[in-house]
Design an enzyme around this catalytic site. Structure first.
Site, short mmCIF file in Angstrom:
data_model
loop_
_atom_site.label_atom_id
_atom_site.label_comp_id
_atom_site.label_asym_id
_atom_site.label_seq_id
_atom_site.Cartn_x
_atom_site.Cartn_y
_atom_site.Cartn_z
N ASP A 1 0.79 -1.34 -0.16
CA ASP A 1 0.06 0.04 -0.02
C ASP A 1 0.92 1.36 -0.03
O ASP A 1 1.73 1.46 0.88
CB ASP A 1 -0.83 0.03 1.23
CG ASP A 1 -1.96 -1.12 1.12
OD1 ASP A 1 -2.12 -1.68 0.28
OD2 ASP A 1 -2.41 -1.51 2.44
N ASP B 1 -14.04 -4.81 -1.74
CA ASP B 1 -13.63 -4.42 -0.49
C ASP B 1 -14.95 -4.59 0.38
O ASP B 1 -16.08 -3.50 0.45
CB ASP B 1 -13.14 -2.87 -0.36
CG ASP B 1 -11.76 -2.81 -1.13
OD1 ASP B 1 -10.80 -3.47 -0.68
OD2 ASP B 1 -11.70 -1.97 -2.08
#
Length: 594
Positions: A291, A449
């Site tokens: 990330d 998600d």
């Protein structure tokens, strides 16, 4: 790699200009200034990005060190270029048919769809030159589509006539037998002929990503140098004299792939064979995720959140800094990661193409990391402050040209799926559809998600609900998984099951399945969720969120049909090394690439 159209070569309206304060190869930590100029708008965006000095050394240019590359401008060929240069060779690009005829050695890294590729070759006169070159037994290496085009025809949007040098037809994999299409991942070869370039490959895994394949027959058996099994046996490589072609991607197959390229470029090279475990089938993939976002000082860092919160729980609330993206990616490649996934969580939501530092991260990473690279974050249509509209295809194209092999789409895929569910019509305008149409579905990952929503009765909601292994806070036995957008901040009226089914129809080639409830908790993957989605679709599913121990990887592979498992924090914090994961999986009789 298949796609439905080809991109024009050369600079696009959205091409990027770079300037540097000093050569990044000349100091131990050179400072690169990345600037957006010209057609991307009047604004300039500078970010400090420091890269260490550890780049490959190239040989000086000579006739013997030049490789002619047939690149007609579609997809990511940067990886092949980087691999060639990494091995010490220079590149001459084909501009005319004469360049093919005059080549000392020729590499054709076919990217795109069969029909448009043949159209380009025929219109430019390169098809005739290519046939002449190969028929004279000149050194040739075709990669992926560069192998398929040698056959008589393809069923891809066809039948379409090929170069006709090898008898046989290229057909699509059959997904009705339970095998997931596209064929993505590290698979084993069965070498059937002395092939020189496959000297080091016999018991090793190599990387495939394709939906179409050539089948062996009595008519072409003299050409076949190796086969691979995925549902049935297909041709993995061919060889006749100095002519070679491979269906797999050597530039994405790590050290073993580099050995294939090295033996083609320098047939006299002698290298000791590595003692490795025997590869027998498609391996389960272990993926390292990074990330990436800008911290409060403007530097790009690798971070990791707990349920998507990436700031430290301190007074300063600083962005958690777990390392530099290029350095970590290189380390994970050396540690044995099967893929590297970059998620740009800064997003540059108002101006995605202003995210030049992330493009540079890809470029520098791809110079020394020879496994697949995926990038996601901010890939969508947008209009800049001057009113100039950019399509998601233009945005994705910059990432592909910078070294990405796959693009991950999140929020935009949710909106496209909602619209498709509402209308029942494929608009052909969503980012998912645009990119899949041009680059092929194997180049598009949809990142889901979801958040678990407990219910007492599965009939309480219109979405697919399942009986869960662990009861909810009030004793609920059932749950549905609500999809979210904008980094988990906004729930949407669509379930993970419904989203997965829709995006597969819209052109996704793979699903990255996260779980907000499990993210950063280290208690294992959500097995219920992974089963729900992997059983619903026929494309590969990557399990993500929750890994905290090596046993979590074997559990998800043993209990679900996941094709790969992804982790981030445990790798960044060195709690669980990638090699330990693979050694554990081997002990559990789960095939992995070593």
């Amino acid at each position: 790699m298949e796609a439905a159209a080809l991109l024009a070569s050369g600079s696009s309206p959205g091409s990027l200009a770079l300037s540097s304060s000093s050569c990044p190869f000349c100091s131990s930590s050179s400072l690169l200034l990345v600037r957006d100029r010209g057609s991307l708008g009047n604004r300039s965006h500078y970010t400090n990005v420091k890269y260490p000095r550890s780049f490959s050394v190239r040989a000086s240019c000579s006739a013997d060190s030049v490789v002619t590359l047939l690149d007609y401008g579609a997809g990511n060929v940067r990886s092949v270029r980087n691999a060639i240069r990494h091995l010490g060779f220079d590149i001459k690009d084909v501009q005319t048919p004469e360049d093919i005829l005059n080549a000392h050695r020729l590499i054709f890294p076919g990217v795109g769809a069969f029909a448009p590729a043949m159209e380009v070759l025929n219109k430019t006169g390169m098809a005739e030159a290519l046939c002449s070159y190969i028929e004279k037994d000149r050194p040739f290496l075709g990669i992926c589509l560069g192998l398929q085009l040698l056959f008589e025809s393809s069923e891809e949007n066809g039948p379409i006539k090929g170069l006709g040098l090898i008898p046989g037809t290229v057909g699509r994999f059959d997904s009705s037998n339970g095998f997931r299409v596209p064929h993505i991942g590290w698979n084993a070869l069965q070498v059937t002929m002395d092939s020189e370039i496959l000297e080091d490959v016999g018991n090793r895994h190599v990387y495939f990503v394709h939906s179409y394949r050539a089948m062996p027959s009595n008519e072409n058996k003299e050409w076949v140098s190796s086969m691979c099994n995925y549902g049935d046996n297909f041709i993995a490589s061919i060889r006749r004299g100095n002519v070679h072609a491979v269906q797999f991607h050597p530039e994405k197959s790590g050290d073993v792939g580099l050995s294939v390229l090295r033996r083609f470029l320098n047939p006299n090279s002698n290298r000791a064979k590595a003692d490795r475990a025997k590869a027998s089938k498609l391996a389960k993939r272990v993926i390292a995720c990074l990330d990436v976002r800008a911290n409060d000082k403007g530097d790009l860092v690798v971070t990791k959140g707990d349920q998507y919160d990436v700031r430290e729980q301190t007074k300063e609330k600083e962005v958690r800094n777990l390392g530099k993206p290029v350095e970590l990616a290189r380390q994970y490649y050396r540690d044995g990661a099967d893929e590297i996934s970059f998620l740009n969580i800064t997003g540059f939501r108002d101006f995605p193409l202003g995210d030049l530092p992330m493009l540079q991260v890809l470029r520098y990473t791809s110079e020394n990391v020879f496994v697949p690279l995926t990038v996601g974050g901010g890939i969508r249509d947008f209009t800049d402050s001057n009113g100039r509209h950019y399509s998601s295809l233009e945005v994705a194209s910059e990432y592909f040209r910078s070294g990405a092999d796959k693009i991950s789409i999140g929020s935009d895929a949710v909106y496209a799926a909602e619209e498709y569910q509402r209308t029942g019509v494929k608009s052909q305008k969503s980012s998912l559809e645009q990119i899949s149409r041009v680059y092929g579905n194997q180049a598009v990952v949809v990142s889901i998600d979801p958040r678990r929503v407990y219910i007492k009765n599965p009939n309480d909601v219109q979405f697919k609900a399942i009986k869960v292994s662990n009861l909810g806070p009030n004793g609920e036995e059932y749950a549905w998984y609500q999809c979210t957008v904008n980094g988990g901040r906004e729930g949407r009226p669509i379930g993970a099951y419904e989203l997965a089914k829709a995006v597969e129809e819209l052109g996704a080639g793979e699903i990255l399945l996260n779980c907000i409830d499990c993210d950063g908790q280290g208690k294992g993957f959500d097995i219920d969720l992974v089963n729900l989605i992997s059983d619903a679709v026929s494309i590969p599913v990557i399990a993500s969120s929750g890994a905290g121990a090596v046993g979590h990887f074997s559990e998800v592979f043993a209990k679900t049909n996941a094709s790969a498992a992804l982790a981030a924090g445990i790798f960044h914090r060195k709690e669980v090394p990638i090699q330990s994961v693979k050694e554990h999986l081997l002990k559990e009789n789960i095939e992995v690439r070593i």
